[in-house]
Design an enzyme around this catalytic site. Structure first.
Site, PDB file in Angstrom:
ATOM      1  CG  ASP A  58      -1.881   1.144   1.242  1.00  0.00           C
ATOM      2  OD1 ASP A  58      -2.685   1.213   0.292  1.00  0.00           O
ATOM      3  OD2 ASP A  58      -1.844   1.975   2.168  1.00  0.00           O
ATOM      4  CE1 TYR A  63      -0.013   7.614   3.375  1.00  0.00           C
ATOM      5  CE2 TYR A  63       0.704   5.445   2.648  1.00  0.00           C
ATOM      6  CZ  TYR A  63      -0.248   6.261   3.231  1.00  0.00           C
ATOM      7  OH  TYR A  63      -1.444   5.725   3.666  1.00  0.00           O
ATOM      8  CB  SER A 161      -8.978   6.239   2.194  1.00  0.00           C
ATOM      9  OG  SER A 161      -8.498   6.076   3.498  1.00  0.00           O
ATOM     10  CD  GLN A 187      -5.792   2.117   2.844  1.00  0.00           C
ATOM     11  OE1 GLN A 187      -4.872   2.752   3.332  1.00  0.00           O
ATOM     12  NE2 GLN A 187      -5.669   1.472   1.712  1.00  0.00           N
ATOM     13  CB  ALA A 220      -4.132   2.045  18.082  1.00  0.00           C
TER      14      ALA A 220
HETATM   15  P1  NDP Z   1      -0.064   0.129  12.874  1.00  0.00           P
HETATM   16  O1  NDP Z   1      -1.173   0.702  13.676  1.00  0.00           O
HETATM   17  O2  NDP Z   1       0.084  -1.358  12.897  1.00  0.00           O
HETATM   18  O3  NDP Z   1       1.284   0.843  13.337  1.00  0.00           O
HETATM   19  C1  NDP Z   1       2.510   0.412  12.812  1.00  0.00           C
HETATM   20  C2  NDP Z   1       3.646   0.923  13.688  1.00  0.00           C
HETATM   21  O4  NDP Z   1       3.574   0.352  15.005  1.00  0.00           O
HETATM   22  C3  NDP Z   1       5.004   0.494  13.142  1.00  0.00           C
HETATM   23  O5  NDP Z   1       5.475   1.341  12.128  1.00  0.00           O
HETATM   24  C4  NDP Z   1       5.859   0.477  14.393  1.00  0.00           C
HETATM   25  O6  NDP Z   1       6.190   1.830  14.718  1.00  0.00           O
HETATM   26  C5  NDP Z   1       4.877  -0.071  15.429  1.00  0.00           C
HETATM   27  N1  NDP Z   1       4.864  -1.544  15.455  1.00  0.00           N
HETATM   28  C6  NDP Z   1       4.342  -2.388  14.528  1.00  0.00           C
HETATM   29  N2  NDP Z   1       4.485  -3.672  14.897  1.00  0.00           N
HETATM   30  C7  NDP Z   1       5.096  -3.656  16.096  1.00  0.00           C
HETATM   31  C8  NDP Z   1       5.517  -4.683  16.979  1.00  0.00           C
HETATM   32  N3  NDP Z   1       5.299  -5.962  16.695  1.00  0.00           N
HETATM   33  N4  NDP Z   1       6.123  -4.320  18.139  1.00  0.00           N
HETATM   34  C9  NDP Z   1       6.336  -3.010  18.449  1.00  0.00           C
HETATM   35  N5  NDP Z   1       5.973  -2.004  17.630  1.00  0.00           N
HETATM   36  C10 NDP Z   1       5.341  -2.307  16.458  1.00  0.00           C
HETATM   37  O7  NDP Z   1      -0.239   0.489  11.324  1.00  0.00           O
HETATM   38  P2  NDP Z   1       0.003   1.878  10.528  1.00  0.00           P
HETATM   39  O8  NDP Z   1      -0.549   3.021  11.270  1.00  0.00           O
HETATM   40  O9  NDP Z   1       1.429   1.931  10.098  1.00  0.00           O
HETATM   41  O10 NDP Z   1      -0.915   1.621   9.259  1.00  0.00           O
HETATM   42  C11 NDP Z   1      -0.612   0.566   8.363  1.00  0.00           C
HETATM   43  C12 NDP Z   1      -0.723   1.068   6.935  1.00  0.00           C
HETATM   44  O11 NDP Z   1      -2.044   1.511   6.681  1.00  0.00           O
HETATM   45  C13 NDP Z   1       0.153   2.279   6.585  1.00  0.00           C
HETATM   46  O12 NDP Z   1       1.482   1.944   6.310  1.00  0.00           O
HETATM   47  C14 NDP Z   1      -0.561   2.786   5.360  1.00  0.00           C
HETATM   48  O13 NDP Z   1      -0.217   2.018   4.229  1.00  0.00           O
HETATM   49  C15 NDP Z   1      -2.024   2.563   5.715  1.00  0.00           C
HETATM   50  N6  NDP Z   1      -2.628   3.791   6.288  1.00  0.00           N
HETATM   51  C16 NDP Z   1      -3.622   4.380   5.583  1.00  0.00           C
HETATM   52  C17 NDP Z   1      -4.210   5.533   6.029  1.00  0.00           C
HETATM   53  C18 NDP Z   1      -5.292   6.151   5.219  1.00  0.00           C
HETATM   54  O14 NDP Z   1      -5.689   7.281   5.512  1.00  0.00           O
HETATM   55  N7  NDP Z   1      -5.799   5.487   4.210  1.00  0.00           N
HETATM   56  C19 NDP Z   1      -3.786   6.191   7.283  1.00  0.00           C
HETATM   57  C20 NDP Z   1      -2.759   5.448   7.985  1.00  0.00           C
HETATM   58  C21 NDP Z   1      -2.222   4.300   7.505  1.00  0.00           C
HETATM   59  P3  NDP Z   1       7.486   2.263  15.565  1.00  0.00           P
HETATM   60  O15 NDP Z   1       8.464   1.113  15.550  1.00  0.00           O
HETATM   61  O16 NDP Z   1       7.994   3.482  14.887  1.00  0.00           O
HETATM   62  O17 NDP Z   1       6.977   2.565  16.944  1.00  0.00           O
END
Ligand code: NDP
Length: 334
Positions: A58, A63, A161, A187, A220
């Site tokens: 995605d 981004y 989305s 989305q 989250a």
């Molecule tokens: P999450 O809520 O799963 O957050 C991911 C973040 O959490 C990671 O980058 C990391 O950040 C931390 N993390 C993930 N797994 C672990 C673990 N096992 N242990 C500890 N920390 C962890 O998902 P996202 O918010 O990244 O969303 C996923 C995707 O959804 C995005 O990449 C994007 O493609 C899409 N998206 C779409 C949106 C929209 O408006 N359409 C808005 C937001 C996202 P860190 O290590 O830095 O703490």
């Protein structure tokens, strides 16, 4: 078998009523590709995903101001995977500061698609999303623009989305009225602390128009991993400059408390907290794919293994989760 680390067999789901099959887990690039992580980490994340059976990657024009797509495009070119074995997306809305670089006008929808194709180095986008509703552009103009791209073979499936059910229905009806290709997927944000849209507002759309969902932020932004119990930690998303709004929104006492209460249940299931939270999203049959985010390969591997936990989410376990989070939306009235 240690279900918390063994890589599972990937599951594939139809994207709503469409024929295309998307892996139940997919990989996103928001805040990571072209920004927080180096290109070498991005490469390992994509390789690990693909080898685990993930077929959807995605992305969005917004981004890292396009750099996320550039990084992913360079990697797709380097991997040279069979194009029929993966799906790649872009989203249009936030292209830049100039008047016609923002929103869902025909001009921006078409130009943003061309720019994304260039950055991603592909001939077509499998999925193209309207990243937010645009109150300044008639929905009809956007539907026609999306249809044009589909007819030209530049986009295979289009969607939106964070549109309301009413806006999605309007887009769908316009497409039907003019015999255009209707939207296939939404989305939305979906996780244990944010449920109304997916479980209540959209409920009717799954059966009436066959809406698919590619859900975002299953953890989250990391709060559901439990790592924020003692506040924002260095080297984590919610400690980053410029993301204070996200931290203020998600890092609440209530969310931290609920996460702590979920931990013993995860332990009992032989799962980690992120695995429990992701498996809970996967359990919803209206979720077509859960988009994972990761800043480290170890996180990604841990998260992919959440598929192993899915069979353990019996109705009794789900009820125990409900008792902890206490936020189940009411059944829609119609
Ligand atoms: P999450 O809520 O799963 O957050 C991911 C973040 O959490 C990671 O980058 C990391 O950040 C931390 N993390 C993930 N797994 C672990 C673990 N096992 N242990 C500890 N920390 C962890 O998902 P996202 O918010 O990244 O969303 C996923 C995707 O959804 C995005 O990449 C994007 O493609 C899409 N998206 C779409 C949106 C929209 O408006 N359409 C808005 C937001 C996202 P860190 O290590 O830095 O703490």
């Amino acid at each position: 078998m240690d279900t918390s680390t063994t890589l599972p067999t990937m599951e594939y789901r139809r994207l709503g009523k469409s024929g295309v099959q998307v892996s139940a887990l997919s990989l996103g690039s928001w805040l990571t590709f072209g920004s927080q992580i180096g290109d070498d980490v991005a490469e390992e994340l994509m390789r690990t995903s693909y080898e685990a059976g993930i077929n959807f990657f995605d992305n969005a024009e917004a981004y890292a101001h396009g750099r996320s797509e550039t990084v992913m495009g360079n990697l797709l070119a380097k991997f040279n995977w069979d194009r029929t074995t993966y799906l790649v997306s872009s989203k249009v809305y936030w292209g830049g500061d100039k008047p016609n670089q923002l929103g869902l006008s025909r001009k921006h929808v078409i130009e943003a698609c061309h720019a994304a194709l260039k950055r991603l180095q592909v001939e077509y986008l499998d999925f193209y999303f309207c990243h937010r509703p645009d109150k300044h552009t008639p929905i009809e103009e956007t539907v026609w623009a999306m249809n044009t791209l589909v007819q030209q073979g530049k986009v295979l499936y289009w969607g939106m989305s964070e549109w309301s059910a009413q806006q999605i229905t309007e887009a769908y009806s316009i497409a039907r009225q003019y015999n255009l290709i209707p939207p296939t997927m939404e989305q939305p944000q979906y996780h244990l602390f944010h449920r109304e849209r997916v479980e209540q507002e959209y409920k009717r759309l799954y059966s009436t128009i066959g809406l698919g969902t590619t859900i975002w932020s299953p953890l989250a932004s990391g709060v559901l991993t439990g790592k924020y119990s003692s506040g924002a930690q260095a080297d984590t998303r919610l400690a980053r400059k410029g993301l204070e709004w996200l931290k203020n929104n998600l890092l609440t006492e209530e969310n931290i408390k609920k996460t702590e209460l979920l931990k013993p249940l995860a332990d009992e299931l032989g799962a980690t907290l992120p695995q429990l939270a992701i498996a809970w999203c996967l359990k919803n049959p209206d979720v077509s794919t859960v988009i994972l985010g990761a800043s480290k390969v170890a996180q990604l591997k841990e998260n992919i293994a959440s598929l192993n936990i899915l069979p353990k989410l019996t109705s009794e376990v789900i009820q125990r989760i409900e008792d902890i989070v206490q936020n189940k939306p009411a059944e829609p009235e119609y």
